[in-house]
Design a protein around this motif. Structure first.
Motif, PDB file in Angstrom:
ATOM      1  N   PHE A  61     -31.465  35.633   3.321  1.00 46.85           N
ATOM      2  CA  PHE A  61     -30.851  36.496   2.641  1.00 46.85           C
ATOM      3  C   PHE A  61     -30.385  37.824   3.632  1.00 46.85           C
TER       4      PHE A  61
ATOM      5  N   THR B 144     -36.876  32.337   3.179  1.00 43.37           N
ATOM      6  CA  THR B 144     -36.007  32.910   2.127  1.00 43.37           C
ATOM      7  C   THR B 144     -35.522  34.383   2.400  1.00 43.37           C
TER       8      THR B 144
ATOM      9  N   TYR C 261     -39.644  30.262  -5.484  1.00 44.87           N
ATOM     10  CA  TYR C 261     -40.472  30.593  -6.695  1.00 44.87           C
ATOM     11  C   TYR C 261     -41.560  29.454  -7.090  1.00 44.87           C
TER      12      TYR C 261
ATOM     13  N   LEU D 279     -34.303  29.368  -2.247  1.00 41.91           N
ATOM     14  CA  LEU D 279     -34.882  30.259  -3.224  1.00 41.91           C
ATOM     15  C   LEU D 279     -35.548  29.394  -4.399  1.00 41.91           C
TER      16      LEU D 279
ATOM     17  N   PHE E   8     -34.299  28.409 -11.697  1.00 40.22           N
ATOM     18  CA  PHE E   8     -35.338  28.466 -10.764  1.00 40.22           C
ATOM     19  C   PHE E   8     -36.132  29.989 -11.061  1.00 40.22           C
ATOM     20  N   GLU E   9     -35.748  30.675 -12.214  1.00 32.92           N
ATOM     21  CA  GLU E   9     -36.468  31.745 -12.455  1.00 32.92           C
ATOM     22  C   GLU E   9     -36.879  31.667 -13.794  1.00 32.92           C
TER      23      GLU E   9
ATOM     24  N   PHE F  35     -37.692  43.477  -0.760  1.00 31.17           N
ATOM     25  CA  PHE F  35     -38.339  42.031  -1.462  1.00 31.17           C
ATOM     26  C   PHE F  35     -39.246  41.819  -0.154  1.00 31.17           C
TER      27      PHE F  35
HETATM   28  N1  LIG Z   1     -37.356  36.917  -2.046  1.00 35.17           N
HETATM   29  C1  LIG Z   1     -35.917  37.517  -2.253  1.00 35.17           C
HETATM   30  N2  LIG Z   1     -35.615  38.141  -1.366  1.00 35.17           N
HETATM   31  C2  LIG Z   1     -34.276  38.834  -1.476  1.00 35.17           C
HETATM   32  O1  LIG Z   1     -33.752  39.688  -0.652  1.00 35.17           O
HETATM   33  C3  LIG Z   1     -33.489  38.628  -2.593  1.00 35.17           C
HETATM   34  N3  LIG Z   1     -32.346  38.798  -3.160  1.00 35.17           N
HETATM   35  C4  LIG Z   1     -32.252  38.265  -4.341  1.00 35.17           C
HETATM   36  N4  LIG Z   1     -33.375  37.720  -4.318  1.00 35.17           N
HETATM   37  C5  LIG Z   1     -33.659  36.765  -5.814  1.00 35.17           C
HETATM   38  C6  LIG Z   1     -34.024  37.256  -6.778  1.00 35.17           C
HETATM   39  C7  LIG Z   1     -33.374  36.857  -8.046  1.00 35.17           C
HETATM   40  O2  LIG Z   1     -33.872  35.710  -8.318  1.00 35.17           O
HETATM   41  C8  LIG Z   1     -32.010  36.214  -7.468  1.00 35.17           C
HETATM   42  C9  LIG Z   1     -30.640  37.081  -7.631  1.00 35.17           C
HETATM   43  O3  LIG Z   1     -30.860  38.188  -7.040  1.00 35.17           O
HETATM   44  O4  LIG Z   1     -32.122  36.007  -5.916  1.00 35.17           O
HETATM   45  C10 LIG Z   1     -34.423  37.600  -3.615  1.00 35.17           C
HETATM   46  N5  LIG Z   1     -35.419  37.163  -3.452  1.00 35.17           N
END
Ligand SMILES: Nc1nc(=O)c2ncn([C@H]3C[C@H](O)[C@@H](CO)O3)c2[nH]1
Ligand SMILES: Nc1ncnc2c1ncn2[C@@H]1O[C@H](COP(=O)(O)OP(=O)(O)OP(=O)(O)O)[C@@H](O)[C@H]1O
Length: 222
Positions: free
Chosen positions: A62, A58, A48, A44, A147-148, A96
């Motif tokens: 998930f 990624t 980013y 993750l 990371f955000e 996503f």
């Molecule tokens: N690319 C991607 N796919 C996912 O299914 C997904 N689910 C959550 N996230 C990211 C969003 C927040 O930064 C952080 C917490 O929600 O993780 C994702 N990012």
């Protein structure tokens, strides 16, 4: 006939307040909390820094994490007639992936998604939280996950639009497998479930009404 515990999932773009509301509802209802895996995703933070390069790993991570979590929740909690509040719905993988993968990758990802998600428990109720982009950006900044920190406003805007498409009443039946869930849509840009008692009552009343509308169909009595 539904013979499982009640399953409530909360969805919405990044920073919409899913985890905050899931904690609150879980305390109120006394269900089991299902929390999404975030920090444990080894891709993750790299994602980013370069979305195109790291999107496939990624999204795959998930997806398979959520499949395993939902299989476990089904076996250990729902099938024993206990309720669950989850701070995600698995459809977020498609939401996503639809904006991070290229068309070719997305097409194949969707096939894998459909194969795995078909057998998973589907929520009875989904709370779809939406907020405007300024509010989302502000909440993401104030939570300050490392990371955000460089979160792109366009990415959040695109996500909001994708969520709107998936939760549009006309597309719901195409985008959710199994029985159509009850959808509670709430714009929480100006609501504060934690500190404002009337906002808290507003959401709890909506959820209780949805739960009681399921009551007659449930064999379980939670
Ligand atoms: N690319 C991607 N796919 C996912 O299914 C997904 N689910 C959550 N996230 C990211 C969003 C927040 O930064 C952080 C917490 O929600 O993780 C994702 N990012
Ligand atoms: N209704 C609200 N009013 C003001 N701040 C809120 C509200 N809901 C959540 N927040 C704050 O916004 C930030 C993001 O909330 P939260 O972590 O619950 O969002 P989330 O939807 O679970 O995010 P993510 O998709 O990243 O997991 C947190 O700092 C939280 O305290």
């Amino acid at each position: 006939m539904n013979n499982k515990g009640i399953f409530i999932a909360i969805e919405g773009p990044i920073g919409a307040g899913k985890t905050t509301l899931a904690n609150l509802l879980n305390d109120y209802l006394g269900y089991t909390l299902l929390r999404e895996i975030v920090e444990e995703n080894p891709f993750l933070s790299k994602f980013y820094t370069d979305i195109k390069e790291y999107a496939l790993q990624t999204e795959a991570f998930f997806l398979f994490n959520r499949v395993k979590q939902l299989e476990d929740v089904n076996k250990n909690i729902l099938s024993k007639c206990n309720g669950v509040v989850s701070d995600y719905h698995i459809v977020k993988n498609l939401i996503f992936a639809g904006i991070t993968l290229d068309n070719n990758q997305f097409h194949r990802y969707k096939q894998v998604y459909n194969i795995f998600v078909n057998d998973l428990p589907q929520p009875d109720i989904i709370i779809y939280l939406n907020s405007n982009t300024d509010v989302l950006m502000r909440r993401i900044a104030s939570r300050d996950r490392s990371f955000e920190r460089q979160m792109d406003r366009n990415y959040i805007d695109n996500l909001r639009n994708e969520y709107k498409y998936y939760f549009n009443p006309l597309s719901i039946k195409h985008n959710f497998t199994g029985k159509e869930p009850i959808i509670i849509e709430v714009d929480n840009s100006d609501l504060d479930f934690l500190n404002n008692q009337s906002d808290k009552k507003y959401i709890i009343d909506k959820v209780e009404k949805a739960i009681s509308s399921l009551g007659g169909n449930l064999e379980c009595s939670n």
